[in-house]
Design an enzyme around this catalytic site. Structure first.
Site, PDB file in Angstrom:
ATOM      1  N   THR A  10     -20.010 -11.824  48.239  1.00 58.67           N
ATOM      2  CA  THR A  10     -21.002 -12.939  48.689  1.00 58.67           C
ATOM      3  C   THR A  10     -22.268 -12.868  47.821  1.00 58.67           C
ATOM      4  OG1 THR A  10     -22.142 -11.397  50.441  1.00 58.67           O
ATOM      5  CG2 THR A  10     -20.725 -13.017  51.105  1.00 58.67           C
ATOM      6  N   LEU A  85     -18.558  -4.197  43.861  1.00 54.05           N
ATOM      7  CA  LEU A  85     -19.717  -4.629  43.589  1.00 54.05           C
ATOM      8  C   LEU A  85     -20.743  -4.547  44.701  1.00 54.05           C
ATOM      9  CD1 LEU A  85     -18.239  -7.886  42.035  1.00 54.05           C
ATOM     10  CD2 LEU A  85     -18.536  -5.840  41.086  1.00 54.05           C
ATOM     11  N   THR A 132     -24.809   0.741  36.097  1.00 57.63           N
ATOM     12  CA  THR A 132     -25.829   0.118  35.879  1.00 57.63           C
ATOM     13  C   THR A 132     -26.675   0.691  34.716  1.00 57.63           C
ATOM     14  OG1 THR A 132     -28.134  -0.347  36.550  1.00 57.63           O
ATOM     15  CG2 THR A 132     -26.823   1.059  37.892  1.00 57.63           C
ATOM     16  N   GLU A 134     -29.762   1.069  34.748  1.00 53.85           N
ATOM     17  CA  GLU A 134     -30.830   1.731  35.702  1.00 53.85           C
ATOM     18  C   GLU A 134     -30.477   3.117  35.524  1.00 53.85           C
ATOM     19  OE1 GLU A 134     -33.961   0.959  37.566  1.00 53.85           O
ATOM     20  OE2 GLU A 134     -33.736  -0.692  36.317  1.00 53.85           O
ATOM     21  N   TYR A 156     -32.342   3.806  44.236  1.00 48.55           N
ATOM     22  CA  TYR A 156     -31.053   2.997  43.948  1.00 48.55           C
ATOM     23  C   TYR A 156     -30.339   3.538  42.857  1.00 48.55           C
ATOM     24  CZ  TYR A 156     -28.817  -0.830  41.456  1.00 48.55           C
ATOM     25  OH  TYR A 156     -27.681  -1.724  40.848  1.00 48.55           O
ATOM     26  N   LYS A 160     -26.788   5.275  42.503  1.00 47.12           N
ATOM     27  CA  LYS A 160     -25.557   4.744  41.710  1.00 47.12           C
ATOM     28  C   LYS A 160     -25.202   5.993  40.678  1.00 47.12           C
ATOM     29  CE  LYS A 160     -24.944   0.179  42.283  1.00 47.12           C
ATOM     30  NZ  LYS A 160     -23.990  -0.415  42.329  1.00 47.12           N
TER      31      LYS A 160
HETATM   32  P1  NAP Z   1     -26.158  -9.063  44.690  1.00 47.91           P
HETATM   33  O1  NAP Z   1     -26.268 -10.220  44.486  1.00 47.91           O
HETATM   34  O2  NAP Z   1     -27.392  -8.068  45.395  1.00 47.91           O
HETATM   35  O3  NAP Z   1     -24.697  -8.706  45.630  1.00 47.91           O
HETATM   36  C1  NAP Z   1     -24.745  -7.416  46.565  1.00 47.91           C
HETATM   37  C2  NAP Z   1     -23.515  -7.696  47.450  1.00 47.91           C
HETATM   38  O4  NAP Z   1     -23.332  -6.473  48.050  1.00 47.91           O
HETATM   39  C3  NAP Z   1     -23.663  -8.778  48.411  1.00 47.91           C
HETATM   40  O5  NAP Z   1     -22.551  -9.411  48.716  1.00 47.91           O
HETATM   41  C4  NAP Z   1     -24.285  -8.077  49.611  1.00 47.91           C
HETATM   42  O6  NAP Z   1     -23.989  -8.599  50.974  1.00 47.91           O
HETATM   43  C5  NAP Z   1     -23.253  -6.653  49.570  1.00 47.91           C
HETATM   44  N1  NAP Z   1     -23.577  -5.664  50.289  1.00 47.91           N
HETATM   45  C6  NAP Z   1     -24.878  -5.009  50.348  1.00 47.91           C
HETATM   46  N2  NAP Z   1     -24.865  -3.950  51.147  1.00 47.91           N
HETATM   47  C7  NAP Z   1     -23.609  -3.938  51.722  1.00 47.91           C
HETATM   48  C8  NAP Z   1     -23.141  -2.869  52.735  1.00 47.91           C
HETATM   49  N3  NAP Z   1     -23.636  -2.228  53.319  1.00 47.91           N
HETATM   50  N4  NAP Z   1     -21.724  -3.157  52.796  1.00 47.91           N
HETATM   51  C9  NAP Z   1     -21.159  -4.195  52.467  1.00 47.91           C
HETATM   52  N5  NAP Z   1     -21.547  -5.150  51.516  1.00 47.91           N
HETATM   53  C10 NAP Z   1     -22.953  -4.969  51.138  1.00 47.91           C
HETATM   54  O7  NAP Z   1     -25.652  -8.031  43.239  1.00 47.91           O
HETATM   55  P2  NAP Z   1     -25.212  -8.537  42.127  1.00 47.91           P
HETATM   56  O8  NAP Z   1     -26.311  -8.915  41.055  1.00 47.91           O
HETATM   57  O9  NAP Z   1     -24.116  -9.528  42.349  1.00 47.91           O
HETATM   58  O10 NAP Z   1     -24.518  -7.068  41.456  1.00 47.91           O
HETATM   59  C11 NAP Z   1     -23.106  -6.593  42.055  1.00 47.91           C
HETATM   60  C12 NAP Z   1     -23.353  -5.245  41.663  1.00 47.91           C
HETATM   61  O11 NAP Z   1     -23.471  -4.755  40.551  1.00 47.91           O
HETATM   62  C13 NAP Z   1     -24.134  -4.347  42.430  1.00 47.91           C
HETATM   63  O12 NAP Z   1     -23.452  -3.033  42.839  1.00 47.91           O
HETATM   64  C14 NAP Z   1     -25.431  -4.058  41.708  1.00 47.91           C
HETATM   65  O13 NAP Z   1     -25.838  -2.887  42.103  1.00 47.91           O
HETATM   66  C15 NAP Z   1     -24.393  -3.763  40.308  1.00 47.91           C
HETATM   67  N6  NAP Z   1     -25.299  -4.307  39.188  1.00 47.91           N
HETATM   68  C16 NAP Z   1     -25.973  -5.357  39.172  1.00 47.91           C
HETATM   69  C17 NAP Z   1     -26.543  -5.758  37.819  1.00 47.91           C
HETATM   70  C18 NAP Z   1     -27.093  -7.233  37.757  1.00 47.91           C
HETATM   71  O14 NAP Z   1     -28.057  -7.215  36.641  1.00 47.91           O
HETATM   72  N7  NAP Z   1     -26.880  -8.117  38.337  1.00 47.91           N
HETATM   73  C19 NAP Z   1     -26.661  -4.769  36.815  1.00 47.91           C
HETATM   74  C20 NAP Z   1     -25.845  -3.567  36.891  1.00 47.91           C
HETATM   75  C21 NAP Z   1     -25.304  -3.382  38.087  1.00 47.91           C
HETATM   76  P3  NAP Z   1     -25.090  -9.523  51.366  1.00 47.91           P
HETATM   77  O15 NAP Z   1     -24.716 -10.993  50.752  1.00 47.91           O
HETATM   78  O16 NAP Z   1     -24.656  -9.722  52.902  1.00 47.91           O
HETATM   79  O17 NAP Z   1     -26.283  -9.177  51.202  1.00 47.91           O
HETATM   80  N1  GDD Z   2     -38.282  -8.093  41.169  1.00 51.52           N
HETATM   81  C1  GDD Z   2     -39.447  -8.427  40.430  1.00 51.52           C
HETATM   82  N2  GDD Z   2     -40.238  -9.078  41.063  1.00 51.52           N
HETATM   83  N3  GDD Z   2     -39.355  -7.571  39.231  1.00 51.52           N
HETATM   84  C2  GDD Z   2     -40.649  -7.823  38.542  1.00 51.52           C
HETATM   85  C3  GDD Z   2     -41.763  -8.803  38.970  1.00 51.52           C
HETATM   86  C4  GDD Z   2     -41.717  -9.402  40.303  1.00 51.52           C
HETATM   87  O1  GDD Z   2     -42.657  -9.817  40.864  1.00 51.52           O
HETATM   88  N4  GDD Z   2     -42.856  -8.655  38.021  1.00 51.52           N
HETATM   89  C5  GDD Z   2     -42.184  -7.741  37.238  1.00 51.52           C
HETATM   90  N5  GDD Z   2     -40.884  -7.064  37.296  1.00 51.52           N
HETATM   91  C6  GDD Z   2     -40.394  -6.307  36.573  1.00 51.52           C
HETATM   92  C7  GDD Z   2     -39.862  -5.197  37.429  1.00 51.52           C
HETATM   93  O2  GDD Z   2     -41.025  -4.018  37.529  1.00 51.52           O
HETATM   94  C8  GDD Z   2     -38.768  -4.658  36.295  1.00 51.52           C
HETATM   95  O3  GDD Z   2     -39.119  -3.731  35.310  1.00 51.52           O
HETATM   96  C9  GDD Z   2     -38.248  -5.952  35.740  1.00 51.52           C
HETATM   97  O4  GDD Z   2     -39.082  -7.246  36.080  1.00 51.52           O
HETATM   98  C10 GDD Z   2     -36.742  -6.544  36.159  1.00 51.52           C
HETATM   99  O5  GDD Z   2     -36.724  -6.255  37.679  1.00 51.52           O
HETATM  100  P1  GDD Z   2     -35.560  -6.963  38.691  1.00 51.52           P
HETATM  101  O6  GDD Z   2     -35.258  -8.352  38.177  1.00 51.52           O
HETATM  102  O7  GDD Z   2     -36.003  -6.704  39.980  1.00 51.52           O
HETATM  103  O8  GDD Z   2     -34.532  -6.196  38.148  1.00 51.52           O
HETATM  104  P2  GDD Z   2     -34.403  -4.710  37.835  1.00 51.52           P
HETATM  105  O9  GDD Z   2     -34.304  -4.491  36.250  1.00 51.52           O
HETATM  106  O10 GDD Z   2     -35.067  -3.846  38.566  1.00 51.52           O
HETATM  107  O11 GDD Z   2     -32.749  -4.305  38.438  1.00 51.52           O
HETATM  108  C11 GDD Z   2     -31.728  -4.948  38.021  1.00 51.52           C
HETATM  109  O12 GDD Z   2     -30.875  -4.678  37.132  1.00 51.52           O
HETATM  110  C12 GDD Z   2     -30.109  -3.608  37.231  1.00 51.52           C
HETATM  111  C13 GDD Z   2     -29.916  -3.523  36.069  1.00 51.52           C
HETATM  112  O13 GDD Z   2     -30.314  -2.742  34.868  1.00 51.52           O
HETATM  113  C14 GDD Z   2     -30.947  -5.114  39.423  1.00 51.52           C
HETATM  114  O14 GDD Z   2     -30.004  -6.350  39.677  1.00 51.52           O
HETATM  115  C15 GDD Z   2     -30.170  -3.835  39.736  1.00 51.52           C
HETATM  116  O15 GDD Z   2     -29.081  -4.103  40.795  1.00 51.52           O
HETATM  117  C16 GDD Z   2     -29.223  -3.636  38.309  1.00 51.52           C
HETATM  118  O16 GDD Z   2     -28.773  -2.335  38.435  1.00 51.52           O
END
Ligand code: NAP
Ligand code: GDD
Length: 382
Positions: A10, A85, A132, A134, A156, A160
């Protein structure tokens, strides 16, 4: 044809990956959490009536914290590929619920790997772990590659990190086809509303339409390597098609500050910003308005940029969005994936911002219409 199981179906990536695999002819099983309201907005267009024959997209209730549930599902589905994911993926929120995050994002991965092992599926089921950038946290090298040492900076990232190494360990110990995709930030119109890019594109569209006065952000100096989620899910699939199981960095190779992302979003509605002050006193003001761009975009709803004025304050800092420990700079080097897997991006940052802005402008025009007709609309400022 192949059968895939996607946890986190989702979420942003789960939705794009489901669409991608269905187009490739896969049968896709998705794990979703039970919630008191429907939580399937992102995948509703893929939904199939469970009463029809030959269903290709099948949803199951489950949770990463429940090993019996995961093992039973893997046994029933017998997947060729698992894409793990599911995660509590918000870095700042992870400081507020570290134990849950360790369980879901860290031990959850172990539960899936153990399910494969206990069921004797080591030679059948390939598994992708959503690792990630991160992990690099307080970066030890610029740009970051597959060999850059990790230095996680949040609960987080630490969770990870466990998931990363347990994936490597099961590959080495049991010969499993288990891979980490070390993905840098990827965004889209489906991005969760509280991640910074989506927060900015939503707020920009709302400010342009007079639905919100200004946006409050945290650290504007943070630099991220942003790509489009559509490009990145294609890569998840390519990683599992490679001859050997390995770990891969996926990134655009460019880095941009949050401040510049804000400017790019406002430019899409014809607004040039200027920033004044520093630290928590920094503010963003409208420097000029290109009425041609504005009117072109909004002609069906409002005219003559009536909600905007030069000098208007549209951005302030709220320290509550700062993190106890921040990741200042991320920039990845995806040379290995480019050379060995032939990965290329369709979208650059400008395309990404445009895609997100166009989508949020449409969304906020609908919101405005509802508001004009007397319906309550959500004004959520997280
Ligand atoms: P997202 O939009 O936050 O989606 C996370 C998904 O995990 C949602 O379907 C959520 O369900 C589900 N989930 C959370 N807790 C769960 C649990 N306890 N059991 C089962 N399902 C659960 O994240 P995304 O951006 O698609 O990212 C996908 C994956 O890639 C994540 O593992 C994230 O950490 C990793 N990642 C993301 C990025 C990025 O920039 N997007 C970069 C690097 C790695 P609900 O809809 O019910 O909340
Ligand atoms: N969310 C958020 N909200 N971030 C902010 C804000 C705010 O109001 N203002 C500044 N930021 C800065 C955060 O401090 C961070 O440095 C940057 O914007 C990006 O924040 P997010 O968009 O929340 O993403 P993230 O980089 O912390 O994490 C995302 O990327 C990771 C991969 O590098 C998430 O998708 C993680 O799940 C993923 O692993």
């Amino acid at each position: 044809m192949k059968v895939a199981l996607i946890t986190g179906v989702t979420g942003q990536d789960g939705a794009y990956l489901s669409e991608f695999l269905l187009k490739k002819g896969y049968t896709v099983h998705g794990l979703k959490r039970r919630s008191s309201l429907f939580n399937t907005d992102r995948i509703d267009h893929l939904y199939q009536d469970p009463h029809v024959d030959n269903q290709k997209f099948i949803l199951h209730y489950g949770d990463m914290t429940d090993s019996t549930n995961l093992t039973r599902l893997v046994k029933e589905i017998q997947p060729d590929e698992i894409y793990n994911l599911a995660a509590m993926s918000h870095v700042r929120v992870s400081f507020e619920m570290p134990e849950y995050v360790a369980d879901t994002d860290g031990v959850g991965t172990l539960r899936l790997l153990e399910a494969i092992r206990l069921l004797g599926l080591e030679n059948k089921t390939r598994i992708y772990q959503a690792s990630t950038s991160e992990l690099y946290g307080k970066v030890q090298e610029v740009p970051q590659t597959e060999t850059t040492p990790f230095y996680p900076r949040s609960p987080y990232a630490v969770a990870k990190m466990y998931a990363y190494w347990i994936t490597v360990n099961y590959r080495e110990a049991y010969g499993m086809y288990a891979c980490n995709g070390i993905l840098f930030n990827h965004e889209s119109p489906l991005r969760g509303e509280t991640f910074v890019t989506r927060k900015i594109t939503r707020a920009t569209a709302k400010i342009a339409l007079g639905l919100q006065e200004k946006i409050y952000l945290g650290n504007l100096d943070a630099k991220r390597d942003w790509g489009h989620a559509k490009d990145y899910v294609r890569m998840m699939w390519m990683i599992l098609q490679a001859e050997q199981p390995e770990d891969w960095v996926i990134a655009s190779g460019k880095t941009t500050t949050v401040r510049d992302f804000v400017s790019m979003a406002f430019a899409e509605v014809g607004v040039e910003l200027e920033f004044k002050g520093s630290g928590i006193d920094e503010k963003g003001y409208i420097k000029s308005i290109n009425t041609k761009i504005y009117d072109n975009l909004f002609s069906s709803t409002v005219q003559k940029s009536q909600f905007l004025a030069v000098g208007q304050e549209v951005l302030s800092i709220d320290p509550k969005y700062f993190r106890p420990t921040e990741v200042d700079l991320l920039i990845g080097d995806a040379s290995k994936a480019k050379e060995k897997l032939g990965w290329e991006c369709d979208y650059d940052l400008q395309d990404l911002v445009k895609d997100m802005m166009q989508s949020d402008v449409k969304l906020m025009q609908k919101t405005q219409l509802l508001k004009d007709n007397g319906y309550e609309t959500l004004n959520y400022f997280e």
